[in-house]
Design an enzyme around this catalytic site. Structure first.
Site, PDB file in Angstrom:
ATOM      1  N   ASP A 181      44.848 -33.779  22.965  1.00 15.51           N
ATOM      2  CA  ASP A 181      45.805 -33.718  24.012  1.00 15.51           C
ATOM      3  C   ASP A 181      47.137 -32.883  24.048  1.00 15.51           C
ATOM      4  O   ASP A 181      47.371 -32.389  24.866  1.00 15.51           O
ATOM      5  CB  ASP A 181      46.456 -35.298  23.901  1.00 15.51           C
ATOM      6  CG  ASP A 181      47.209 -35.604  22.705  1.00 15.51           C
ATOM      7  OD1 ASP A 181      46.865 -34.868  21.582  1.00 15.51           O
ATOM      8  OD2 ASP A 181      48.288 -36.324  22.568  1.00 15.51           O
ATOM      9  N   GLU A 212      51.823 -31.916  20.897  1.00 18.76           N
ATOM     10  CA  GLU A 212      51.986 -32.874  21.782  1.00 18.76           C
ATOM     11  C   GLU A 212      53.551 -32.677  22.375  1.00 18.76           C
ATOM     12  O   GLU A 212      53.627 -32.545  23.402  1.00 18.76           O
ATOM     13  CB  GLU A 212      51.823 -34.231  21.381  1.00 18.76           C
ATOM     14  CG  GLU A 212      52.239 -35.497  22.192  1.00 18.76           C
ATOM     15  CD  GLU A 212      52.706 -36.616  21.604  1.00 18.76           C
ATOM     16  OE1 GLU A 212      53.699 -36.830  21.366  1.00 18.76           O
ATOM     17  OE2 GLU A 212      51.616 -37.476  21.365  1.00 18.76           O
TER      18      GLU A 212
END
Length: 342
Positions: A114, A57
């Site tokens: 993500d 991330e």
């Protein structure tokens, strides 16, 4: 708002060059602060709120910020670090966490979707901005593995799994709606023209609309989807909160022009019930209890772009308490800059 309307907006942004050059001076200035505080010379982005660990991330956010600010040297260093230390050898996804000083430094090979989508988003934008078709090819390879390895059917939905391991139960799958990085999903469709991305986005919009709970009608950090019926519930095993993860849901959907009016209205009602000086860091969606502390500046930045009436100027990164709050704030700067360009 329909997916097709949002896709049309994305294609206009891409063709006009807004994705290629979205950075006014404010974004570049805030990136310089982020870079000085959280980017190490090796290209590793450090999460100061979690013991100095690094993760996919953070690398994705850093790469996205550098691409937006036109900082090719920093982008290259972060991309090289991610490829060398986190990218899998058997697919194009990334291990989610790096622990400096530990042996091995990557003890868990599980991915975080993500992070994969943020890295791909950054690569696609950098490819356009810096005229590097190899970056676009790298992005497309990541998107291909996300689509083939991280999506599955659950009831009436095609869902985006948070990671390869640990989120499939006997009767349900566990989702994190903040992993639906909608600008990245739009870019995936734009680059690949694969209609499966449209289904993922449409079902993501449906899940955010239906998967909201409590007096404020907010999405939980973790959502359970019944594999047979598609029934939605707050996932067990995590606090039943709108907090650290779910704060990104309104931001990502606003940024992609996919925040439905009724969903925006509920966020607006929540923000303005408390106001900028008393916004909670979390709220329990079953009891209504709030955190004993107020939200950090990054949360306020998200609220400011999604209906907080009493907001003033966006906070600057000088006062960010940690990496995550700084990242949220800089994401809002970029989203607002692109809204202005559009």
């Amino acid at each position: 708002m329909s997916v097709m309307a949002a896709m049309g907006g994305a294609q206009v942004l891409s063709s006009t060059g807004a994705f290629a050059d979205p950075a006014p001076d404010a974004v570049a200035q805030q990136w310089a602060i982020f870079r000085a505080k959280y980017l190490r010379p090796s290209g590793r982005v450090v999460d100061t709120g979690n013991g100095g660990e690094s993760h996919s991330e953070g690398q994705g956010y850093g790469m996205l910020f550098a691409a937006s600010a036109g900082d090719l040297a920093s982008f290259q260093s972060m991309w090289m670090w991610a490829r060398t230390n986190l990218q899998h050898t058997n697919d194009k996804l990334f291990s989610w966490r790096f622990l400096k000083g530990h042996q091995p430094p990557v003890p868990d090979k599980n991915n975080a979707t993500d992070g994969d989508l943020l890295i791909a988003l950054a690569l696609g934008r950098a490819g356009k901005r810096f005229q590097r078709p190899d970056y676009i090819q790298d992005a497309m390879a990541i998107y291909g593995d996300v689509l083939n390895l991280m999506t599955m059917k659950a009831g009436p939905y095609v869902v985006l799994m948070p990671g390869a391991v640990g989120f499939t139960k006997k009767d349900s799958v566990i989702l994190n709606l903040s992993y639906y990085v909608m600008p990245s999903l739009l870019q995936a469709f734009d680059l690949t023209a694969d209609p499966r991305w449209r289904q993922v986005m449409e079902d993501g919009i449906r899940l955010v609309s239906a998967g909201r709970f409590g007096q404020w009608r907010l999405p939980p950090d973790w959502l359970a989807v019944n594999r047979a019926t598609g029934a939605l519930s707050i996932a067990s095993g995590w606090p039943p909160r709108f907090s650290y993860d779910a704060i990104r849901v309104p931001l990502y959907f606003y940024w992609a022009h996919m925040l439905a009016p009724n969903v925006l209205a509920d966020f607006t009602r929540f923000w303005n019930n408390f106001g900028a000086n008393a916004l909670p860091g979390w709220v329990d969606l079953t009891t209504g209890a709030r955190s004993p502390y107020n939200a950090p500046p990054g949360y306020l930045a998200v609220a400011e772009c999604t209906g907080l009436d009493s907001a003033g100027e966006l906070p600057t990164l000088d006062h960010a308490p940690d990496y995550y709050s700084a990242a949220l704030t800089l994401l809002v700067y970029i989203a607002r800059a692109e809204e202005t360009i559009k």
